[in-house]
Design an enzyme around this catalytic site. Structure first.
Site, PDB file in Angstrom:
ATOM      1  N   THR A   1       0.833  -1.209   0.000  1.00 47.42           N
ATOM      2  CA  THR A   1       0.000   0.000   0.000  1.00 47.42           C
ATOM      3  C   THR A   1       0.865   1.256   0.000  1.00 47.42           C
ATOM      4  OG1 THR A   1      -1.801  -1.151   1.108  1.00 47.42           O
ATOM      5  CG2 THR A   1      -1.839   1.254   1.202  1.00 47.42           C
ATOM      6  N   CYS A   2       1.968   1.209   0.711  1.00 48.53           N
ATOM      7  CA  CYS A   2       2.861   2.366   0.796  1.00 48.53           C
ATOM      8  C   CYS A   2       3.469   2.696  -0.566  1.00 48.53           C
ATOM      9  CB  CYS A   2       3.965   2.103   1.813  1.00 48.53           C
ATOM     10  SG  CYS A   2       3.343   1.652   3.452  1.00 48.53           S
ATOM     11  N   SER A   3       3.846   1.666  -1.311  1.00 51.04           N
ATOM     12  CA  SER A   3       4.513   1.856  -2.602  1.00 51.04           C
ATOM     13  C   SER A   3       3.554   2.008  -3.774  1.00 51.04           C
ATOM     14  CB  SER A   3       5.441   0.671  -2.894  1.00 51.04           C
ATOM     15  OG  SER A   3       6.540   0.686  -2.014  1.00 51.04           O
TER      16      SER A   3
END
Length: 156
Positions: A47-49
């Site tokens: 999700t972060c990337s």
């Protein structure tokens, strides 16, 4: 947990830019400025990337036009944060490594993920003016909405 009206805790950060390795305190980074600090549980994670950091990359110019500096915080080391910044074409965002989690703990926004990764930051974003929090968006576990770039752009 930190809340609106609180001053950001004092911390020394090390970060890497095209100009090399730098060290600066919270006061130097956030004082006299309007900033958005968004925290991710880990660099290079799905999700972060795929969503969190890329949203800020896409909207960086809009934040800049409003006089807002962007900072991405993660409990990772400086070299990982620099590699992630380069992989994500995120040069407009200062990547803050909180390797031991001191700043994240001082904010009251740390979580223990056990064997998965140990100490991590909860997913959150905040707006601060001259080091004082004016808005704070903390995500529920497994969620990603309140701290998105689109949501934060509405708060600045």
């Amino acid at each position: 947990m930190i809340k609106t009206g609180d001053r950001l805790p004092e911390q020394e950060f090390t970060f890497i830019t095209d100009g090399g390795k730098h060290t600066a305190t919270s006061a130097e980074l956030f004082g006299g400025k309007k900033v958005v600090i968004f925290a991710v549980p880990g660099a290079f994670t799905p999700t972060c990337s795929q969503a969190h950091l890329p949203g800020f990359v896409v909207l960086a110019d809009q934040f800049k036009s409003k006089g807002v500096d962007l900072f991405c915080l993660s409990v990772n080391d400086t070299f990982v944060m620099r590699a992630w910044q380069q992989a994500q074409n995120a040069g407009a965002i200062t990547m803050l490594a909180d390797g031991a989690g001191h700043f994240t703990r001082a904010l009251g926004l740390a979580k223990d993920t056990g064997d998965f990764g140990g100490l991590r930051a909860q997913r959150f974003a905040l707006v601060a003016e001259d080091g004082v929090v004016t808005a704070l968006q903390v995500e529920a576990p497994g969620q990603f909405e309140l701290s998105s770039a689109e949501a934060m752009l509405k708060l600045v």
